[in-house]
Design a protein around this motif. Structure first.
Motif, PDB file in Angstrom:
ATOM      1  N   MET A  86       0.832  -1.201   0.000  1.00 21.55           N
ATOM      2  CA  MET A  86       0.000   0.000   0.000  1.00 21.55           C
ATOM      3  C   MET A  86       0.867   1.251   0.000  1.00 21.55           C
ATOM      4  SD  MET A  86      -2.969  -1.260   2.641  1.00 21.55           S
ATOM      5  CE  MET A  86      -3.966   0.248   2.606  1.00 21.55           C
ATOM      6  N   SER A  87       1.920   1.249   0.798  1.00 23.18           N
ATOM      7  CA  SER A  87       2.819   2.412   0.886  1.00 23.18           C
ATOM      8  C   SER A  87       3.510   2.666  -0.445  1.00 23.18           C
ATOM      9  CB  SER A  87       3.883   2.190   1.963  1.00 23.18           C
ATOM     10  OG  SER A  87       3.316   2.118   3.235  1.00 23.18           O
ATOM     11  N   LEU A 121      -2.546  -0.828  13.513  1.00 20.34           N
ATOM     12  CA  LEU A 121      -1.098  -0.647  13.566  1.00 20.34           C
ATOM     13  C   LEU A 121      -0.737   0.208  14.779  1.00 20.34           C
ATOM     14  CD1 LEU A 121      -0.157   0.231   9.851  1.00 20.34           C
ATOM     15  CD2 LEU A 121      -0.054  -2.003  10.984  1.00 20.34           C
ATOM     16  N   THR A 122       0.524   0.135  15.156  1.00 18.17           N
ATOM     17  CA  THR A 122       0.997   1.052  16.190  1.00 18.17           C
ATOM     18  C   THR A 122       0.947   2.467  15.619  1.00 18.17           C
ATOM     19  OG1 THR A 122       3.305   0.968  15.484  1.00 18.17           O
ATOM     20  CG2 THR A 122       2.581  -0.706  17.104  1.00 18.17           C
ATOM     21  N   ALA A 123       0.925   3.457  16.490  1.00 19.28           N
ATOM     22  CA  ALA A 123       0.898   4.848  16.036  1.00 19.28           C
ATOM     23  C   ALA A 123       2.102   5.153  15.146  1.00 19.28           C
ATOM     24  CB  ALA A 123       0.848   5.791  17.229  1.00 19.28           C
ATOM     25  N   GLU A 124       3.263   4.627  15.521  1.00 17.15           N
ATOM     26  CA  GLU A 124       4.478   4.862  14.735  1.00 17.15           C
ATOM     27  C   GLU A 124       4.381   4.221  13.352  1.00 17.15           C
ATOM     28  OE1 GLU A 124       9.233   3.826  14.866  1.00 17.15           O
ATOM     29  OE2 GLU A 124       8.111   3.807  16.747  1.00 17.15           O
ATOM     30  N   ALA A 125       3.905   2.985  13.293  1.00 20.81           N
ATOM     31  CA  ALA A 125       3.783   2.292  12.004  1.00 20.81           C
ATOM     32  C   ALA A 125       2.764   2.988  11.110  1.00 20.81           C
ATOM     33  CB  ALA A 125       3.396   0.831  12.222  1.00 20.81           C
ATOM     34  N   PHE A 126       1.664   3.440  11.707  1.00 23.69           N
ATOM     35  CA  PHE A 126       0.659   4.138  10.903  1.00 23.69           C
ATOM     36  C   PHE A 126       1.199   5.476  10.408  1.00 23.69           C
ATOM     37  CE2 PHE A 126      -2.940   6.980  10.204  1.00 23.69           C
ATOM     38  CZ  PHE A 126      -3.563   6.278   9.195  1.00 23.69           C
ATOM     39  N   ALA A 127       1.933   6.180  11.237  1.00 24.55           N
ATOM     40  CA  ALA A 127       2.516   7.461  10.830  1.00 24.55           C
ATOM     41  C   ALA A 127       3.479   7.261   9.661  1.00 24.55           C
ATOM     42  CB  ALA A 127       3.218   8.126  12.006  1.00 24.55           C
ATOM     43  N   THR A 128       4.249   6.194   9.695  1.00 25.91           N
ATOM     44  CA  THR A 128       5.168   5.894   8.594  1.00 25.91           C
ATOM     45  C   THR A 128       4.388   5.632   7.310  1.00 25.91           C
ATOM     46  OG1 THR A 128       6.809   4.996  10.108  1.00 25.91           O
ATOM     47  CG2 THR A 128       6.980   4.312   7.792  1.00 25.91           C
ATOM     48  N   PHE A 129       3.332   4.827   7.416  1.00 26.89           N
ATOM     49  CA  PHE A 129       2.473   4.541   6.259  1.00 26.89           C
ATOM     50  C   PHE A 129       1.909   5.853   5.692  1.00 26.89           C
ATOM     51  CE2 PHE A 129      -2.002   4.292   5.010  1.00 26.89           C
ATOM     52  CZ  PHE A 129      -1.888   3.573   3.827  1.00 26.89           C
ATOM     53  N   VAL A 183       2.297   7.562   1.944  1.00 34.11           N
ATOM     54  CA  VAL A 183       1.159   7.686   1.035  1.00 34.11           C
ATOM     55  C   VAL A 183       0.868   9.145   0.696  1.00 34.11           C
ATOM     56  CG1 VAL A 183      -1.350   7.316   0.838  1.00 34.11           C
ATOM     57  CG2 VAL A 183       0.128   5.490   1.688  1.00 34.11           C
ATOM     58  N   TYR A 184       1.006  10.023   1.658  1.00 36.24           N
ATOM     59  CA  TYR A 184       0.637  11.413   1.446  1.00 36.24           C
ATOM     60  C   TYR A 184       1.804  12.332   1.139  1.00 36.24           C
ATOM     61  CZ  TYR A 184      -3.933  10.006   3.025  1.00 36.24           C
ATOM     62  OH  TYR A 184      -5.142   9.378   3.135  1.00 36.24           O
ATOM     63  N   ALA A 185       3.009  11.797   1.021  1.00 40.67           N
ATOM     64  CA  ALA A 185       4.168  12.616   0.679  1.00 40.67           C
ATOM     65  C   ALA A 185       3.999  13.238  -0.705  1.00 40.67           C
ATOM     66  CB  ALA A 185       5.444  11.772   0.715  1.00 40.67           C
ATOM     67  N   ALA A 186       4.540  14.425  -0.881  1.00 36.40           N
ATOM     68  CA  ALA A 186       4.487  15.074  -2.181  1.00 36.40           C
ATOM     69  C   ALA A 186       5.220  14.215  -3.201  1.00 36.40           C
ATOM     70  CB  ALA A 186       5.117  16.451  -2.109  1.00 36.40           C
ATOM     71  N   HIS A 187       4.688  14.184  -4.414  1.00 38.19           N
ATOM     72  CA  HIS A 187       5.311  13.370  -5.475  1.00 38.19           C
ATOM     73  C   HIS A 187       6.649  13.908  -5.839  1.00 38.19           C
ATOM     74  CE1 HIS A 187       1.702  11.183  -5.587  1.00 38.19           C
ATOM     75  NE2 HIS A 187       1.111  11.757  -6.588  1.00 38.19           N
TER      76      HIS A 187
END
Length: 139
Positions: free
Chosen positions: A94-95, A123-131, A135-139
């Motif tokens: 997914m990422s 997911l843990t908060a840390e794992a979800f934040a990484t995901f 996913v939402y990082a600028a292209h």
């Protein structure tokens, strides 16, 4: 080992590619979901149609939802993961694809879907934040 099955919401509903968008929207409403995998006439998954797709790509563009099919809107294929795959593999897929949902399959048939909301809950908060960062990082 945590698997994709452990992360997924079971009982995924599919819509035929030939179904109109207004009917797809009704199915989403009736089943309280925001996305439906699309199946081609041969039964294979061909894409996913989302509530946002219907609004942005069809309605906001002045298209008639009773005349456009789910198959016309949901091009580009669909991402899947095997139900028995490690959960980390599903999250990584997914990422890397920068998608917010993935269809879970068993013996080639859809059995569930993993959504961003499922990940937020499981997911843990840390794992979800990484995901989310990927996913939402600028292209």
């Amino acid at each position: 080992m945590t698997t994709a099955r452990d992360l997924m919401t079971a009982g995924v509903r599919c819509v035929p590619a030939s179904e109109t968008l207004d009917r797809a929207a009704q199915l989403m409403r009736d089943h309280e979901v925001g996305a439906l995998p699309v199946k081609g006439s041969d039964g294979t998954l061909t894409g996913i149609v989302t509530d946002r797709d219907i609004v942005v790509k069809a309605l906001a563009s002045g298209k008639d939802a009773s005349k456009i099919t789910a198959g016309e809107l949901a091009g580009g294929g669909v991402h899947t993961v095997d139900a028995g795959a490690e959960a980390a593999l599903a999250v990584r897929a997914m990422s890397e694809a920068r998608i917010r949902r993935i269809v879970v399959v068993e013996d080639g048939l859809p059995v569930g879907m993993i959504t961003e909301a499922d990940l937020a809950r499981k997911l843990t908060a840390e794992a979800f934040a990484t995901f989310a960062g990927r996913v939402y990082a600028a292209h």
